[in-house]
Design an enzyme around this catalytic site. Structure first.
Site, PDB file in Angstrom:
ATOM      1  N   ASN A 177      68.538 -16.743  51.368  1.00  0.00           N
ATOM      2  CA  ASN A 177      67.556 -15.991  52.145  1.00  0.00           C
ATOM      3  C   ASN A 177      66.309 -16.858  52.221  1.00  0.00           C
ATOM      4  O   ASN A 177      65.834 -17.321  51.192  1.00  0.00           O
ATOM      5  CB  ASN A 177      67.250 -14.659  51.432  1.00  0.00           C
ATOM      6  CG  ASN A 177      66.115 -13.901  52.079  1.00  0.00           C
ATOM      7  OD1 ASN A 177      65.708 -14.206  53.196  1.00  0.00           O
ATOM      8  ND2 ASN A 177      65.599 -12.906  51.390  1.00  0.00           N
ATOM      9  N   GLY A 178      65.796 -17.093  53.438  1.00  0.00           N
ATOM     10  CA  GLY A 178      64.614 -17.941  53.577  1.00  0.00           C
ATOM     11  C   GLY A 178      64.878 -19.045  54.588  1.00  0.00           C
ATOM     12  O   GLY A 178      65.827 -18.976  55.372  1.00  0.00           O
ATOM     13  N   LYS A 214      63.795  -5.133  57.601  1.00  0.00           N
ATOM     14  CA  LYS A 214      62.894  -4.298  56.818  1.00  0.00           C
ATOM     15  C   LYS A 214      61.846  -5.136  56.106  1.00  0.00           C
ATOM     16  O   LYS A 214      60.674  -4.794  56.069  1.00  0.00           O
ATOM     17  CB  LYS A 214      63.722  -3.505  55.791  1.00  0.00           C
ATOM     18  CG  LYS A 214      62.903  -2.547  54.945  1.00  0.00           C
ATOM     19  CD  LYS A 214      62.327  -1.432  55.788  1.00  0.00           C
ATOM     20  CE  LYS A 214      61.482  -0.466  55.008  1.00  0.00           C
ATOM     21  NZ  LYS A 214      60.638   0.339  55.911  1.00  0.00           N
ATOM     22  N   LYS A 218      55.815   2.245  66.721  1.00  0.00           N
ATOM     23  CA  LYS A 218      56.980   3.066  66.358  1.00  0.00           C
ATOM     24  C   LYS A 218      57.894   3.229  67.564  1.00  0.00           C
ATOM     25  O   LYS A 218      59.101   3.092  67.459  1.00  0.00           O
ATOM     26  CB  LYS A 218      56.552   4.482  65.896  1.00  0.00           C
ATOM     27  CG  LYS A 218      56.001   4.624  64.521  1.00  0.00           C
ATOM     28  CD  LYS A 218      57.003   4.556  63.402  1.00  0.00           C
ATOM     29  CE  LYS A 218      57.275   3.165  62.931  1.00  0.00           C
ATOM     30  NZ  LYS A 218      56.306   2.464  62.135  1.00  0.00           N
ATOM     31  N   GLU A 221      49.837   2.317  65.899  1.00  0.00           N
ATOM     32  CA  GLU A 221      51.042   2.633  65.138  1.00  0.00           C
ATOM     33  C   GLU A 221      52.020   3.466  65.981  1.00  0.00           C
ATOM     34  O   GLU A 221      53.227   3.238  65.949  1.00  0.00           O
ATOM     35  CB  GLU A 221      50.660   3.370  63.842  1.00  0.00           C
ATOM     36  CG  GLU A 221      51.829   3.807  62.968  1.00  0.00           C
ATOM     37  CD  GLU A 221      52.704   2.656  62.456  1.00  0.00           C
ATOM     38  OE1 GLU A 221      52.367   1.486  62.680  1.00  0.00           O
ATOM     39  OE2 GLU A 221      53.752   2.954  61.863  1.00  0.00           O
ATOM     40  N   HIS A 224      39.129  -2.104  82.340  1.00  0.00           N
ATOM     41  CA  HIS A 224      38.827  -3.540  82.418  1.00  0.00           C
ATOM     42  C   HIS A 224      40.088  -4.350  82.741  1.00  0.00           C
ATOM     43  O   HIS A 224      40.123  -5.554  82.518  1.00  0.00           O
ATOM     44  CB  HIS A 224      38.182  -4.011  81.111  1.00  0.00           C
ATOM     45  CG  HIS A 224      36.881  -3.320  80.844  1.00  0.00           C
ATOM     46  ND1 HIS A 224      35.759  -3.520  81.614  1.00  0.00           N
ATOM     47  CD2 HIS A 224      36.532  -2.388  79.928  1.00  0.00           C
ATOM     48  CE1 HIS A 224      34.770  -2.758  81.170  1.00  0.00           C
ATOM     49  NE2 HIS A 224      35.220  -2.060  80.150  1.00  0.00           N
ATOM     50  N   TRP A 252      70.332 -12.542  58.656  1.00  0.00           N
ATOM     51  CA  TRP A 252      69.439 -12.267  59.789  1.00  0.00           C
ATOM     52  C   TRP A 252      69.121 -13.643  60.360  1.00  0.00           C
ATOM     53  O   TRP A 252      68.389 -14.421  59.758  1.00  0.00           O
ATOM     54  CB  TRP A 252      68.190 -11.570  59.277  1.00  0.00           C
ATOM     55  CG  TRP A 252      67.297 -11.022  60.339  1.00  0.00           C
ATOM     56  CD1 TRP A 252      67.406  -9.830  60.984  1.00  0.00           C
ATOM     57  CD2 TRP A 252      66.106 -11.641  60.861  1.00  0.00           C
ATOM     58  NE1 TRP A 252      66.370  -9.672  61.876  1.00  0.00           N
ATOM     59  CE2 TRP A 252      65.560 -10.764  61.820  1.00  0.00           C
ATOM     60  CE3 TRP A 252      65.458 -12.844  60.627  1.00  0.00           C
ATOM     61  CZ2 TRP A 252      64.401 -11.051  62.527  1.00  0.00           C
ATOM     62  CZ3 TRP A 252      64.303 -13.138  61.331  1.00  0.00           C
ATOM     63  CH2 TRP A 252      63.779 -12.240  62.269  1.00  0.00           C
ATOM     64  N   CYS A 271      67.639 -11.378  55.384  1.00  0.00           N
ATOM     65  CA  CYS A 271      68.907 -11.589  54.694  1.00  0.00           C
ATOM     66  C   CYS A 271      68.944 -10.851  53.353  1.00  0.00           C
ATOM     67  O   CYS A 271      67.927 -10.712  52.679  1.00  0.00           O
ATOM     68  CB  CYS A 271      69.089 -13.068  54.413  1.00  0.00           C
ATOM     69  SG  CYS A 271      68.949 -14.081  55.876  1.00  0.00           S
ATOM     70  N   GLU A 276      59.643  -0.235  68.657  1.00  0.00           N
ATOM     71  CA  GLU A 276      60.613  -0.856  67.750  1.00  0.00           C
ATOM     72  C   GLU A 276      61.934  -0.097  67.691  1.00  0.00           C
ATOM     73  O   GLU A 276      62.980  -0.707  67.520  1.00  0.00           O
ATOM     74  CB  GLU A 276      60.035  -1.086  66.354  1.00  0.00           C
ATOM     75  CG  GLU A 276      59.752   0.145  65.545  1.00  0.00           C
ATOM     76  CD  GLU A 276      59.165  -0.171  64.171  1.00  0.00           C
ATOM     77  OE1 GLU A 276      59.592  -1.131  63.535  1.00  0.00           O
ATOM     78  OE2 GLU A 276      58.283   0.584  63.733  1.00  0.00           O
ATOM     79  N   ARG A 296      67.905  -3.772  55.486  1.00  0.00           N
ATOM     80  CA  ARG A 296      66.974  -4.892  55.587  1.00  0.00           C
ATOM     81  C   ARG A 296      67.069  -5.574  56.949  1.00  0.00           C
ATOM     82  O   ARG A 296      66.184  -6.329  57.328  1.00  0.00           O
ATOM     83  CB  ARG A 296      67.274  -5.922  54.496  1.00  0.00           C
ATOM     84  CG  ARG A 296      67.011  -5.413  53.097  1.00  0.00           C
ATOM     85  CD  ARG A 296      67.589  -6.346  52.060  1.00  0.00           C
ATOM     86  NE  ARG A 296      66.933  -7.626  52.043  1.00  0.00           N
ATOM     87  CZ  ARG A 296      65.879  -7.941  51.278  1.00  0.00           C
ATOM     88  NH1 ARG A 296      65.397  -7.029  50.463  1.00  0.00           N
ATOM     89  NH2 ARG A 296      65.334  -9.122  51.312  1.00  0.00           N
TER      90      ARG A 296
END
Ligand code: M6R
Length: 611
Positions: free
Chosen positions: A101-102, A606, A487, A483, A506, A75, A2, A490, A27
């Site tokens: 936010n939270g 973000k 990338k 990584e 395995h 969000w 948020c 996402e 964000r």
């Protein structure tokens, strides 16, 4: 996560709030809203979806006249993303509006008690509880500041709050706990925001709020109170980066711009810290005695920052000849970690606000460990709570998918490893010298990789129509593959997994079938032959292979695979610094071909300021 903005001044607030929210879009959010206090009280507009919907619905804010207001990009955590759950939330009396936010962890308990008192709720959010609780206390005592105090004493959890009350049409109230919030000082106008990108157009004079502090903003100034609600003063910070740094500058996406900025970013993170061939970390306060006395090393982080830690583990263990434990912050914080005095915990975070990382930092600090953080955002919570901070100086990173932050974090961690190794006497002169020379050459070598973008775009076509992609590698290539895989998934929404090549047989090799794309990393020379055997192994099961290797191994690799991309040869410890660039570009071009919203991938934020 948020985003919050607030404005109080002499001009109309709504267009400024919408502009601020636009700059916080990166964000991550799923709905947006604004509340403006005008002559007839508080007017609210909010809607699901992109900010443009809200802007169109309010004629760019013109429908909400008034010189004071708050705005929010949400969000979703509690309740689906829809118009009703979007913030701001209005209290029963219609006098109080709140953005948050939270997560209010005890919201259900508070909600039940308010329901018993006759309150009703419009939304499913935890935030509405704050608005109704404020209403309840305010009705009881008639003093808004006191009502705020009672509300803060009642709520548990994490929050950054922006609050307005129609009875005080010249003030915004703000407070925070475990979520970022900062104040911007202007001429006859003042601002509130989750991060500086929202304010940089209006002011560079910033104060970062700390947990428990309360601010009251008006056009005349900002009054600040400590957690005991005693008036206080705080240090002001001047933001010196240019607004262009937070604009796309002609690129189609922030992600591409930030990929392209990496040579400059890595140069800035390293060059000033290398003087006459020696690494000088003047921003580090640890003495050589303290460094030599380090008992155990931990690296704690989330997501891509954790992947930097994985590379760091290989490098630091080689350089320091001691154990380095890399931990996911979200696991570390609840693992009753065996960490204490004499241990060094290296915290890595681009935003400096990731809640799990912050909690892990506090846990380690509480147990007596020393905290050294590698952070991009200056003045962020993690930076401020650490004993030492090495900033990455990457400039603002806007795309949700990190690129230049990852590269600069790794560059700084490498410098730290070499510096510690030198002080501890575990790195020989030649290794040190070669590494420093290699680090200085990185920006130019990165440019040569960026120049191969058309070729990488061509290679992207091999993966575009697939649902599953595998990344394989050993040692540093394994750490890097983590990584590369993140990338890709996402931003392109292709399922992908990163595997230590030796582990494939395995279990996972059963997933390889005719045409499955496998991205094989073989940059680490000592294990190149092993990488080749794994290539052959998956090829025998029908895999379509894209390989990443160094220039000196490109020809040998090309004989076996469908496509190969090479990076310049460098010191082993620096290979991931170069290898990550083509992997970022590959992910970018695959996502582009698939028509994805690259800078704002679905469900992602973000800065992850909730658990
Ligand atoms: O701000 P941080 O570095 O603490 O963020 C940690 C992760 O959320 C972050 O690295 C995330 O994985 C990236 N945005 C992925 O590209």
């Amino acid at each position: 996560m948020c985003g919050i903005v607030g404005f109080v001044g002499k001009q109309d607030a709504a267009p400024i709030l919408l502009d601020g929210l636009r700059r916080l879009e990166y964000r991550g959010y799923d709905s947006a809203g604004i509340a403006v206090c005008g002559e007839e009280g508080i007017a609210i507009a909010k809607s699901r979806g992109r900010l443009q919907v809200l802007s169109d619905a309010t004629r760019g804010g013109a429908d909400l006249p008034g010189v004071m207001g708050i705005g929010h990009t949400r969000w979703a955590t509690h309740g689906e993303p829809n118009d009703i759950n979007a913030h701001p939330h209005l209290s029963r009396s219609g006098k109080i509006a709140v953005v948050h936010n939270g997560i209010i962890e005890n919201y259900m308990e508070l909600k039940i008690s308010l329901l018993e008192k006759g309150y009703t709720f419009r939304s499913e959010t935890d935030t509405e509880v704050v608005a109704q609780l404020l209403d309840y206390y305010y009705e009881g005592c008639g003093d808004f500041f006191e009502a705020l105090n009672c509300t803060l004493n009642a709520v548990d959890g994490a929050y950054a709050l922006g609050i307005i009350c129609a009875d005080y049409p010249d003030r915004i109230y703000a407070t925070r706990k475990d979520a970022p919030l900062l104040l911007g000082y202007g001429e006859g106008e003042n601002y509130l925001a989750s991060d500086v990108t929202a304010l940089i157009r209006y002011t560079r004079d910033i104060v970062y709020m700390d947990d428990g502090e309360v601010a009251v903003l008006s056009d005349k100034g900002i009054r600040l109170y400590d957690r005991m609600l005693r008036p206080m003063e705080k240090e002001h910070h001047h933001i010196d980066w240019e607004i262009d740094a937070a604009e796309k500058g002609g690129y189609a996406h922030f992600m591409l711009k930030e990929i392209m900025e990496q040579p400059r970013a890595v140069r800035e993170a390293t060059a000033a810290r290398i003087q006459d061939g020696r690494i000088v970390l003047s921003d580090l306060s640890m003495t050589p005695e303290q460094i030599r006395a380090i008992r155990k090393l931990y690296i704690v982080a989330c997501g891509s920052s954790y992947h930097v830690g994985m590379v760091g583990k290989y490098n630091l263990e080689r350089l320091l000849r001691r154990n380095v434990e890399v931990c996911l912050a979200s696991e570390f914080r609840y693992s009753d970690p065996i960490v204490g005095e004499g241990d060094l915990v290296i915290i890595i975070s681009q935003s400096g606000e990731t809640l799990d990382t912050m909690a892990a930092l506090r846990e380690a600090k509480k147990r007596g460990a020393r905290i050294l953080s590698i952070v991009n955002v200056v003045g962020s919570s993690i930076a401020r709570e650490s004993h030492d901070v090495l900033y990455t100086w990457a400039g603002p990173e806007i795309a949700v998918a990190t690129t230049k932050a990852y590269s600069t974090q790794m560059a700084v961690l490498n410098l730290l490893g070499l510096y510690f190794g030198d002080v501890m006497g575990t790195v020989d002169y030649e290794t040190y010298e070669n590494a420093v020379r290699g680090i200085l050459a990185l920006p130019e070598q990165m440019e040569t990789i960026l120049a191969k973008k058309d070729r990488i775009r061509e290679m992207a076509k091999l993966c575009v129509d697939h649902d599953d992609v595998f990344f394989i590698g050993r040692n540093l290539d394994y750490a890097l593959s983590l990584e590369g895989s993140l990338k890709l998934k996402e931003i392109s929404y292709i399922h992908s997994e990163a595997y230590a090549s030796g582990e494939l047989k395995h279990g996972t090799i059963s997933l390889i079938e005719d045409g499955t794309p496998v991205i094989a990393l073989g940059t680490y020379a000592p294990l190149f032959d092993k990488a080749m055997s794994n290539v052959v192994e998956v090829q025998a099961r029908g895999a379509k292979l894209i390989a990443l290797t160094t220039d000196s191994h490109a020809a040998a690799m090309a004989e076996r695979v469908d496509a190969v991309i090479s990076i310049p040869d460098t010191e082993a410890m620096l290979l991931p610094q170069l290898g990550v660039v083509p992997l970022q570009m590959l992910a970018y071009y695959i996502a582009l071909e698939r028509g994805c919203d690259i800078d704002k991938p679905r469900n992602l934020a973000k800065s992850v300021t909730v658990e």
